[in-house]
Design an enzyme around this catalytic site. Structure first.
Site, PDB file in Angstrom:
ATOM      1  N   CYS A 110      22.341  74.377  38.829  1.00 59.00           N
ATOM      2  CA  CYS A 110      22.086  76.335  37.487  1.00 59.00           C
ATOM      3  C   CYS A 110      22.707  77.737  38.682  1.00 59.00           C
ATOM      4  CB  CYS A 110      20.930  76.472  36.736  1.00 59.00           C
ATOM      5  SG  CYS A 110      20.864  77.567  36.063  1.00 59.00           S
ATOM      6  N   HIS A 153      25.141  73.312  28.407  1.00 54.38           N
ATOM      7  CA  HIS A 153      24.578  73.601  28.964  1.00 54.38           C
ATOM      8  C   HIS A 153      24.017  75.378  29.206  1.00 54.38           C
ATOM      9  CE1 HIS A 153      23.274  74.467  33.963  1.00 54.38           C
ATOM     10  NE2 HIS A 153      22.979  75.491  33.470  1.00 54.38           N
ATOM     11  N   GLU A 154      25.146  76.057  29.490  1.00 53.98           N
ATOM     12  CA  GLU A 154      25.180  77.245  28.537  1.00 53.98           C
ATOM     13  C   GLU A 154      24.400  77.252  27.153  1.00 53.98           C
ATOM     14  OE1 GLU A 154      25.673  79.022  30.496  1.00 53.98           O
ATOM     15  OE2 GLU A 154      27.118  77.525  32.112  1.00 53.98           O
ATOM     16  N   HIS A 157      20.758  77.835  27.485  1.00 51.49           N
ATOM     17  CA  HIS A 157      20.340  78.212  28.313  1.00 51.49           C
ATOM     18  C   HIS A 157      19.662  79.375  26.495  1.00 51.49           C
ATOM     19  CE1 HIS A 157      20.159  78.683  32.265  1.00 51.49           C
ATOM     20  NE2 HIS A 157      22.203  78.258  32.188  1.00 51.49           N
TER      21      HIS A 157
HETATM   22  C1  UDB Z   1      27.775  75.969  37.453  1.00 51.38           C
HETATM   23  N1  UDB Z   1      29.006  75.252  38.957  1.00 51.38           N
HETATM   24  O1  UDB Z   1      28.693  77.248  37.040  1.00 51.38           O
HETATM   25  F1  UDB Z   1      32.033  69.296  37.592  1.00 51.38           F
HETATM   26  F2  UDB Z   1      35.116  72.084  40.212  1.00 51.38           F
HETATM   27  C2  UDB Z   1      27.186  75.190  38.622  1.00 51.38           C
HETATM   28  C3  UDB Z   1      27.147  75.827  39.937  1.00 51.38           C
HETATM   29  C4  UDB Z   1      25.722  76.114  39.901  1.00 51.38           C
HETATM   30  C5  UDB Z   1      27.232  74.755  41.520  1.00 51.38           C
HETATM   31  C6  UDB Z   1      27.359  76.736  40.742  1.00 51.38           C
HETATM   32  C7  UDB Z   1      30.255  74.066  38.503  1.00 51.38           C
HETATM   33  O2  UDB Z   1      28.714  72.340  38.405  1.00 51.38           O
HETATM   34  N2  UDB Z   1      30.959  73.480  39.189  1.00 51.38           N
HETATM   35  C8  UDB Z   1      31.518  73.043  39.106  1.00 51.38           C
HETATM   36  C9  UDB Z   1      31.856  71.236  38.526  1.00 51.38           C
HETATM   37  C10 UDB Z   1      32.343  70.118  38.620  1.00 51.38           C
HETATM   38  C11 UDB Z   1      33.415  70.370  38.465  1.00 51.38           C
HETATM   39  C12 UDB Z   1      33.940  71.393  39.905  1.00 51.38           C
HETATM   40  C13 UDB Z   1      32.469  72.808  39.423  1.00 51.38           C
HETATM   41  N3  UDB Z   1      26.567  75.811  36.658  1.00 51.38           N
HETATM   42  C14 UDB Z   1      26.643  77.025  35.795  1.00 51.38           C
HETATM   43  C15 UDB Z   1      25.447  77.894  35.438  1.00 51.38           C
HETATM   44  O3  UDB Z   1      24.164  77.633  35.954  1.00 51.38           O
HETATM   45  N4  UDB Z   1      25.662  78.344  33.761  1.00 51.38           N
HETATM   46  O4  UDB Z   1      24.841  78.844  33.323  1.00 51.38           O
HETATM   47  C16 UDB Z   1      26.589  74.786  36.320  1.00 51.38           C
HETATM   48  C17 UDB Z   1      26.921  74.119  35.812  1.00 51.38           C
HETATM   49  C18 UDB Z   1      26.004  72.265  35.621  1.00 51.38           C
HETATM   50  C19 UDB Z   1      27.110  71.888  34.116  1.00 51.38           C
HETATM   51  C20 UDB Z   1      27.453  73.142  33.733  1.00 51.38           C
HETATM   52  C21 UDB Z   1      27.312  73.933  34.379  1.00 51.38           C
HETATM   53 ZN    ZN Z   2      22.682  77.285  34.718  1.00 53.97          ZN
END
Ligand code: UDB
Ligand code: ZN
Length: 184
Positions: A110, A153-154, A157
């Site tokens: 996250c 996930h969003e 939140h």
């Molecule tokens: C993310 N990114 O943006 F399966 F190509 C995460 C972070 C916290 C690691 C930056 C991510 O999971 N990227 C990813 C995943 C894949 C394939 C790929 C890239 N979030 C968003 C967030 O915290 N929103 O509140 C967490 C993700 C975990 C599962 C869905 C969102």
């Molecule tokens: Zn998150």
């Protein structure tokens, strides 16, 4: 512009609050916040802007993460087929979901959590989301795979729920019932 300084970290009470619905039609201020959420995920996936501003590449972001307790999210993610799913929504809601579950085999992280927390996070494999776009259009869209995980996930939140709340305490790698793994 949102940078890591604007992103609330785990332990901040706003991340545990249930966010308020946005009154529609959205005000200019609410639209601006939603535009900024989308801009962050876009900027953070652009190697030049990400390195220039030190942005952690994100695929989704919710308003409470930038200290705004209102129901707004942005998702900007490419699926396994290379199709981009880019959405900025007011009052997103899961109106139906599959019985089948999924989980990312590498777990979740996250943008509001600095440590790595290992374990499987059960999610619905397919969901239908309703919400209102920046243009004030009501949309109803079906998602599966990674985009479905990001939306769940969003939207969590907005309800004060963190991904690690779902990790089995006795066995973090407990495979959820009825689940097909998603390998990223
Ligand atoms: C993310 N990114 O943006 F399966 F190509 C995460 C972070 C916290 C690691 C930056 C991510 O999971 N990227 C990813 C995943 C894949 C394939 C790929 C890239 N979030 C968003 C967030 O915290 N929103 O509140 C967490 C993700 C975990 C599962 C869905 C969102
Ligand atoms: Zn998150």
């Amino acid at each position: 512009m949102i940078t890591m300084n604007e992103i609330m970290k785990d332990g901040h009470p706003i991340l545990r609050k249930v966010a308020e619905a946005v009154k529609l039609p959205a005000s200019a201020e609410d639209k601006e916040v939603l535009r900024q959420l989308l801009e962050y995920v876009q900027n953070s996936q652009n190697p030049e802007t990400a390195s220039m501003y030190g942005l952690r590449p994100g695929i989704g972001l919710a308003a409470p993460q930038i200290n705004v307790s209102k129901r707004m999210i942005a998702v900007h993610v490419t699926d396994e087929k290379g199709v981009l799913h880019s959405y900025a929504l007011f009052n997103p809601k899961i109106i139906s979901h599959s019985i089948e579950k999924t989980y990312l085999t590498s777990g979740e992280g996250c943008l509001s959590v600095d440590e790595d927390i290992e374990g499987f996070v059960p999610r619905y494999a397919r969901i239908t989301v309703k919400g209102t776009t920046l243009d004030g259009e009501e949309v109803k869209v079906r998602f599966k795979g990674l985009p479905a995980v990001v939306f769940q996930h969003e939207i969590d939140h907005l309800d004060g729920i963190m991904f690690y709340d779902y990790i089995n305490k006795e066995n973090p790698f407990q495979v959820p019932d009825n689940a097909t793994p998603y390998e990223r």
